[in-house]
Design an enzyme around this catalytic site. Structure first.
Site, PDB file in Angstrom:
ATOM      1  N   ASN A  90     -13.453  -0.705  18.103  1.00  0.00           N
ATOM      2  CA  ASN A  90     -13.148  -0.361  19.318  1.00  0.00           C
ATOM      3  C   ASN A  90     -13.835   0.721  20.400  1.00  0.00           C
ATOM      4  O   ASN A  90     -13.636   0.708  21.574  1.00  0.00           O
ATOM      5  CB  ASN A  90     -11.623   0.167  19.400  1.00  0.00           C
ATOM      6  CG  ASN A  90     -10.710  -0.863  18.831  1.00  0.00           C
ATOM      7  OD1 ASN A  90     -10.442  -1.818  19.536  1.00  0.00           O
ATOM      8  ND2 ASN A  90      -9.952  -0.405  17.625  1.00  0.00           N
ATOM      9  N   ASN A 136       0.852  -1.279   0.049  1.00  0.00           N
ATOM     10  CA  ASN A 136       0.171  -0.065   0.064  1.00  0.00           C
ATOM     11  C   ASN A 136       0.968   1.200   0.116  1.00  0.00           C
ATOM     12  O   ASN A 136       1.634   1.764   1.091  1.00  0.00           O
ATOM     13  CB  ASN A 136      -0.903   0.301   1.035  1.00  0.00           C
ATOM     14  CG  ASN A 136      -1.880   1.025   1.101  1.00  0.00           C
ATOM     15  OD1 ASN A 136      -1.863   1.991   0.215  1.00  0.00           O
ATOM     16  ND2 ASN A 136      -2.695   1.224   2.264  1.00  0.00           N
ATOM     17  N   HIS A 181     -13.120   2.086   0.102  1.00  0.00           N
ATOM     18  CA  HIS A 181     -12.923   1.160   1.087  1.00  0.00           C
ATOM     19  C   HIS A 181     -13.567  -0.456   0.814  1.00  0.00           C
ATOM     20  O   HIS A 181     -13.989  -1.008   1.358  1.00  0.00           O
ATOM     21  CB  HIS A 181     -13.672   1.487   2.631  1.00  0.00           C
ATOM     22  CG  HIS A 181     -13.272   2.549   3.337  1.00  0.00           C
ATOM     23  ND1 HIS A 181     -13.982   3.520   4.016  1.00  0.00           N
ATOM     24  CD2 HIS A 181     -12.078   3.159   3.382  1.00  0.00           C
ATOM     25  CE1 HIS A 181     -13.166   4.515   4.351  1.00  0.00           C
ATOM     26  NE2 HIS A 181     -11.911   4.300   3.982  1.00  0.00           N
ATOM     27  N   ARG A 241     -12.792  15.000   7.533  1.00  0.00           N
ATOM     28  CA  ARG A 241     -13.736  15.269   6.400  1.00  0.00           C
ATOM     29  C   ARG A 241     -15.066  15.459   6.879  1.00  0.00           C
ATOM     30  O   ARG A 241     -15.718  14.902   7.872  1.00  0.00           O
ATOM     31  CB  ARG A 241     -13.780  14.088   5.235  1.00  0.00           C
ATOM     32  CG  ARG A 241     -12.463  13.922   4.833  1.00  0.00           C
ATOM     33  CD  ARG A 241     -12.247  12.523   3.964  1.00  0.00           C
ATOM     34  NE  ARG A 241     -11.369  12.033   3.727  1.00  0.00           N
ATOM     35  CZ  ARG A 241     -10.932  10.637   3.564  1.00  0.00           C
ATOM     36  NH1 ARG A 241     -11.889   9.853   3.552  1.00  0.00           N
ATOM     37  NH2 ARG A 241      -9.810  10.371   3.381  1.00  0.00           N
ATOM     38  N   ARG A 270      -2.565  -2.243  -3.390  1.00  0.00           N
ATOM     39  CA  ARG A 270      -3.676  -1.297  -3.201  1.00  0.00           C
ATOM     40  C   ARG A 270      -3.754  -0.083  -4.261  1.00  0.00           C
ATOM     41  O   ARG A 270      -2.802   0.371  -4.163  1.00  0.00           O
ATOM     42  CB  ARG A 270      -3.809  -0.957  -1.761  1.00  0.00           C
ATOM     43  CG  ARG A 270      -5.076  -0.248  -1.495  1.00  0.00           C
ATOM     44  CD  ARG A 270      -5.041   0.343  -0.107  1.00  0.00           C
ATOM     45  NE  ARG A 270      -6.597   1.019   0.134  1.00  0.00           N
ATOM     46  CZ  ARG A 270      -6.429   2.495   0.303  1.00  0.00           C
ATOM     47  NH1 ARG A 270      -5.368   2.946   0.829  1.00  0.00           N
ATOM     48  NH2 ARG A 270      -7.579   2.980   0.761  1.00  0.00           N
ATOM     49  N   GLU A 289      -7.958  -6.060   5.268  1.00  0.00           N
ATOM     50  CA  GLU A 289      -7.646  -5.497   3.803  1.00  0.00           C
ATOM     51  C   GLU A 289      -6.623  -6.101   3.186  1.00  0.00           C
ATOM     52  O   GLU A 289      -6.695  -6.555   2.152  1.00  0.00           O
ATOM     53  CB  GLU A 289      -7.866  -4.109   3.720  1.00  0.00           C
ATOM     54  CG  GLU A 289      -9.103  -3.250   4.074  1.00  0.00           C
ATOM     55  CD  GLU A 289      -8.775  -1.911   4.307  1.00  0.00           C
ATOM     56  OE1 GLU A 289      -9.264  -1.122   3.262  1.00  0.00           O
ATOM     57  OE2 GLU A 289      -8.279  -1.371   5.379  1.00  0.00           O
TER      58      GLU A 289
END
Length: 397
Positions: free
Chosen positions: A334, A9, A180, A241, A91, A382
């Site tokens: 979490n 990645n 995602h 964001r 990725r 992932e």
């Protein structure tokens, strides 16, 4: 014999990697190199059960970063010739409407990734830089691109089209793409396993809640709706964001506040969300402040919960029948309080949390026994999803 995939990645100034054992799903080695191209940098290499290798050093470019990785594998293991590497998985954030699955990387695919850079200017160029350096470093191995957007290309036109002039939308590739995807795909598959049912019979709402956050409605293993849009800015409230805002806000900020396009871009992507509302983009700090009764933190948590509940409600309608809701990623896995506010008041829709289960840790069901829709915490992976897609493509020849 061990079979593994080296998963990469690459960011503009970082390189994250993991050597994934295909049989066990475990990481045989992993690492992270940060601040590539800067005056100082840090590189980490880790193997299970052994001390982490950490070096402070100048790393001028991605090619030198991969050289450092090779040296760590040679000195500390696992040795490449013993790891049974069958391919290198990359990725890639944006595959546009072209790539609906993982593909072997050749010069033409690399060029197409570059052509899609205007749709992901912060990500695709960095991903491509990593691909080029890795192909020069790991010669002789098949290299495979796995796209964040690919999983969402099953979304129907009614969901992915924006109601703007069709000619302009087509000319400039304006549509919902979603992101995602590897996480949503992994979690929805895992959810079917946990329910003990075939994937094509299970409908799941996946809530990937991290610094970036997105939700996806998955019907029988296929994405039918997702919260992020043409860019990762749309949808849920995130760390920095804004998520969804009235498009008119942009024109208002330009005309009335005098902000430039670049300033508005920076505002919505880097200075909004939790950070904009509370002064911190870290949900842990927001939760601590909300528990202490600090008004702006309390309000921010209410905004997050409101947006999540609205999204869950919409996806219940889109799916028609929902079997499970799965929370994943750093916050989703979490933060019990976030899960609580996300589903508060939805008992009438068949969603009932068990407070004791919700307060626990690890992969588990957190819904009450009488809940019509099961609610789970499912840690995402992932890298394993990418490795599996690489293996499927390589094994298919």
């Amino acid at each position: 014999m061990t079979r593994s995939v080296f998963v990469i990645n690459a960011g503009s100034s970082s390189l994250k990697y993991q050597l994934v054992d295909l049989d066990s799903g475990a990481a045989l080695a992993s690492g992270l190199i940060e601040r590539i191209g800067e005056t100082t940098g840090e590189a980490k290499h880790e193997l299970p059960g052994r001390p982490k290798v950490v070096e402070q050093r100048v790393i001028p470019d991605h090619e030198k970063a991969f050289g450092w990785v090779l040296r760590q594998l040679d000195q500390h293991g696992p040795a490449l010739d013993e790891a049974g590497i069958i391919g290198i998985g990359h990725r890639v954030v944006q595959g546009g409407a072209r790539f609906d699955r993982a593909v072997l990387i050749d010069d033409d695919v690399a060029q197409q990734i570059d052509d899609l850079a205007p749709l992901a200017p912060l990500h695709n160029p960095a991903n491509l830089q990593g691909i080029r350096s890795a192909r020069a470093t790991f010669m002789g191995y098949p290299h495979v691109a796995v796209f964040d957007t690919a999983f969402h290309l099953t979304i129907p036109p009614a969901a992915h089209r924006y109601a703007i002039e069709a000619r302009i939308a087509a000319e400039h590739r304006v549509r919902k793409y979603g992101f995602h995807g590897t996480s949503h795909q992994y979690v929805s598959r895992r959810m079917a396993e946990l329910l003990g049912r075939p994937l094509d019979e299970v409908n799941t709402i996946v809530l990937h809640l991290g610094n970036g956050a997105s939700a996806t409605a998955v019907r029988g293993g296929r994405s039918i709706e997702t919260s992020m849009g043409m860019t990762p800015l749309a949808g849920l409230v995130m760390g920095t964001r804004s998520g969804d805002v009235d498009p008119g806000v942009i024109f208002h900020l330009h005309r009335v506040a005098g902000l430039s396009v670049d300033e508005i871009d920076l505002l919505l992507n880097k200075r909004s969300g939790l950070l904009g509302m509370t002064g911190t983009g870290d949900m842990r700090d927001v939760l601590q402040s909300a528990e202490a009764g600090i008004p702006r933190a309390v309000e921010a948590l209410e905004v997050v919960g409101h947006r999540l509940r609205g999204t869950v409600g919409a996806y219940l309608a889109h799916l028609g029948r929902t079997d499970a809701i799965a929370f994943t990623a750093g916050i989703g896995e979490n933060a019990a309080k976030v899960r609580e506010v996300a589903l508060a008041g939805l008992e009438g829709l068949g969603i009932v949390l068990d407070p004791e289960r919700n307060a626990g840790r690890g992969e588990r069901r957190i819904s009450a026994d009488g809940s019509a829709i099961e609610v789970w915490v499912v840690p995402t992976n992932e890298e394993l999803e990418i490795a599996r897609q690489v293996a499927a493509l390589v094994d298919a020849g």
